[in-house]
Design an enzyme around this catalytic site. Sequence first.
Site, mmCIF file in Angstrom:
data_model
loop_
_atom_site.group_PDB
_atom_site.id
_atom_site.type_symbol
_atom_site.label_atom_id
_atom_site.label_comp_id
_atom_site.label_asym_id
_atom_site.label_seq_id
_atom_site.Cartn_x
_atom_site.Cartn_y
_atom_site.Cartn_z
ATOM 1 N N GLY A 94 0.835 -1.210 0.000
ATOM 2 C CA GLY A 94 0.000 0.000 0.000
ATOM 3 C C GLY A 94 0.858 1.243 0.000
ATOM 4 N N GLY A 96 2.655 3.697 1.427
ATOM 5 C CA GLY A 96 3.237 3.956 2.735
ATOM 6 C C GLY A 96 3.736 5.378 2.866
ATOM 7 N N ASP A 129 8.749 6.129 7.955
ATOM 8 C CA ASP A 129 8.334 7.501 8.280
ATOM 9 C C ASP A 129 7.395 8.157 7.280
ATOM 10 O OD1 ASP A 129 10.055 7.867 6.202
ATOM 11 O OD2 ASP A 129 11.534 9.049 7.323
ATOM 12 N N ARG A 180 2.843 13.841 -7.886
ATOM 13 C CA ARG A 180 2.868 13.007 -9.098
ATOM 14 C C ARG A 180 1.515 13.027 -9.786
ATOM 15 N NH1 ARG A 180 5.631 7.184 -7.910
ATOM 16 N NH2 ARG A 180 3.591 6.779 -7.023
ATOM 17 N N ARG A 187 -1.908 -0.573 -9.606
ATOM 18 C CA ARG A 187 -0.771 -1.438 -9.947
ATOM 19 C C ARG A 187 -1.213 -2.883 -10.116
ATOM 20 N NH1 ARG A 187 3.136 1.541 -6.734
ATOM 21 N NH2 ARG A 187 2.124 3.548 -6.497
ATOM 22 N N ASP A 256 4.306 -4.588 -7.467
ATOM 23 C CA ASP A 256 3.606 -3.406 -6.942
ATOM 24 C C ASP A 256 4.094 -2.123 -7.608
ATOM 25 O OD1 ASP A 256 5.791 -4.507 -5.154
ATOM 26 O OD2 ASP A 256 5.781 -2.436 -4.495
ATOM 27 N N ASP A 266 7.042 4.636 -10.244
ATOM 28 C CA ASP A 266 7.906 4.536 -9.060
ATOM 29 C C ASP A 266 9.385 4.577 -9.425
ATOM 30 O OD1 ASP A 266 5.821 4.576 -7.363
ATOM 31 O OD2 ASP A 266 6.162 2.614 -6.469
HETATM 32 P P1 AMP Z 1 9.118 1.266 -3.221
HETATM 33 O O1 AMP Z 1 10.334 0.409 -3.159
HETATM 34 O O2 AMP Z 1 9.429 2.754 -3.156
HETATM 35 O O3 AMP Z 1 8.224 0.933 -4.360
HETATM 36 O O4 AMP Z 1 8.312 1.009 -1.868
HETATM 37 C C1 AMP Z 1 7.814 -0.257 -1.520
HETATM 38 C C2 AMP Z 1 6.833 -0.133 -0.392
HETATM 39 O O5 AMP Z 1 7.439 0.443 0.748
HETATM 40 C C3 AMP Z 1 5.630 0.739 -0.698
HETATM 41 O O6 AMP Z 1 4.522 0.186 -0.051
HETATM 42 C C4 AMP Z 1 6.010 2.054 -0.103
HETATM 43 O O7 AMP Z 1 4.888 2.834 0.213
HETATM 44 C C5 AMP Z 1 6.762 1.628 1.139
HETATM 45 N N1 AMP Z 1 7.755 2.624 1.561
HETATM 46 C C6 AMP Z 1 8.946 2.889 1.002
HETATM 47 N N2 AMP Z 1 9.583 3.868 1.672
HETATM 48 C C7 AMP Z 1 8.770 4.233 2.689
HETATM 49 C C8 AMP Z 1 8.851 5.196 3.747
HETATM 50 N N3 AMP Z 1 9.917 5.988 3.884
HETATM 51 N N4 AMP Z 1 7.824 5.276 4.591
HETATM 52 C C9 AMP Z 1 6.740 4.495 4.480
HETATM 53 N N5 AMP Z 1 6.600 3.569 3.513
HETATM 54 C C10 AMP Z 1 7.603 3.430 2.632
HETATM 55 MG MG MG Z 2 6.503 1.298 -5.077
#
Ligand code: AMP
Ligand code: MG
Length: 497
Positions: A94, A96, A129, A180, A187, A256, A266
């Site tokens: 989800g 995050g 965070d 964005r 996804r 995702d 992403d």
């Molecule tokens: P990503 O690798 O950026 O596609 O992130 C994978 C998952 O980790 C997604 O669900 C993001 O929302 C979550 N995520 C990545 N970085 C953070 C962060 N700093 N705080 C909260 N969720 C994160």
């Molecule tokens: Mg992602």
Amino acid sequence: MKRSLLTLEQLQFDNGYRQLPAEFYHSVAPQPLHGSHLISFNAAAAALIDLDPQQAQRPDFIDHFNGATPLAGAEPLAMCYSGHQFGVNVPRLGDGRAILLGQVRNIEGELWDLQVKGSGPTRYSRNADGRAVLRSSIREYLCGEAMHGLGIPTTRALCLIGSNEAVYREQPEPGAMVVRMAQSHIRFGSFEYCYYTGQHDNLRQLADYVIDEFYPEVSDRPDRYVGLLEAVMARTVRLIAQWQRVGFAHGVMNSDNMSILGLTLDYGPFGFLDTYQAGFICNHSDHQGRYAFDQQPYIGLFNMSCLAQALLPLLADEPQAGVETAKAQLNRYWELYRQEELQVVRAKLGLQTEQDEDLNLYQTLLALMEGQVDYTIFFRGLCDFEPGKVGANKLRDMFPDREAFDVWAARYGQRLALEQSDDAARNLRMQQANPKYILRNHLAETAIRKAEDDADYSEIERLLTLLRHPYDEQPGHERYADLPPEWAQSISVSCSS
Ligand code: AMP
Ligand code: MG
């Protein structure tokens, strides 16, 4: 239809995703960062929602995106999804650190998500965070526009917001947000979430939503979900073939991060090839090279399999028949990919007719370039190729084994002769397939260092302008098309952003 330019208050929100069942999202407001300020505004993206670019001059402009002041019509939410990360099924991910502010319908009836990334924690933050650092936000902001300039489907970005608030990674770094835009941020993982939690009715509602809004061409088919799978596969293979054309490695092709609309989605530890290297790994956290440059087409199939599996309950009434349908679709993957790949190969080589040897001609060239020759500079140089003048050509000097290149060049010359290729016309054609300017790591890094060290954002604007027209010569900017400097080798990008 005449476009009238709108104020923020006049944007027409049509928050259809929010009409889906409650399991698909969680309502949450963005949390502003201290000392938020507008670093860059992208008028080209604003035009997609008919937003008057003058709105960016408003002192309260960013307040409407970072959560300080609610934006009229926005109903912020975090989207729920799951996905396969590095091959492993993660039941719930989800948004995050991203929040969908809402969906805006423009005057032409197109829907655009406004999503703010780095906007604070959500239910899906998993103890992280919810923030994003400035460096990765700059990279995402720039790369979306660079890809768009290259003609490759991608998310866009309306603006980049800086702050005085520190975000803690390996060390404290300035926090930032990117607003964005995409027609949808749904996804493959959104479908996987429904499938693995057994929410088959919700799965159908999600698929219907996506079809009705974004794939009207399959909506009247009796097997509309098979149609959806087919259409997504067509877009996905095209996307990946286009990535290969420009030497783009995504870096984290988890399911995702795969857009249901076939967009590049992403931007994290992505990278463009400098020296051609088939197994180029841009993500320093990817120790096995799962997402290496030459693996991307294979991972595309893996991700398509994840999507097909998630759609199984919709593909047929009876489970075994669904499996057979999915298999039949997936079995077409390589044929579709090869078609796209051949188009890319012929465009890069300037070929207008089809010969069986074309792929081999291209692969032979890549083998000569491996680990030796800059991908972008070489192919841009190849646009000027004139058969028979190889010796005088600066191309051959790029190869340590010049004679091997001469052999290839002679073969290429014969191939061109076979279709009586006109040098001048081919040159122009090839320039449209072989960009001069790409977002090399060191170019992004220069913009990042100026921003971090001196609050100087001018390089961001310079790159945006340059990368909007990557196929043009742009006299005076040649240094942006040069080989990377020595220090570029020390740049390391990872998932920590
Ligand atoms: P990503 O690798 O950026 O596609 O992130 C994978 C998952 O980790 C997604 O669900 C993001 O929302 C979550 N995520 C990545 N970085 C953070 C962060 N700093 N705080 C909260 N969720 C994160
Ligand atoms: Mg992602």
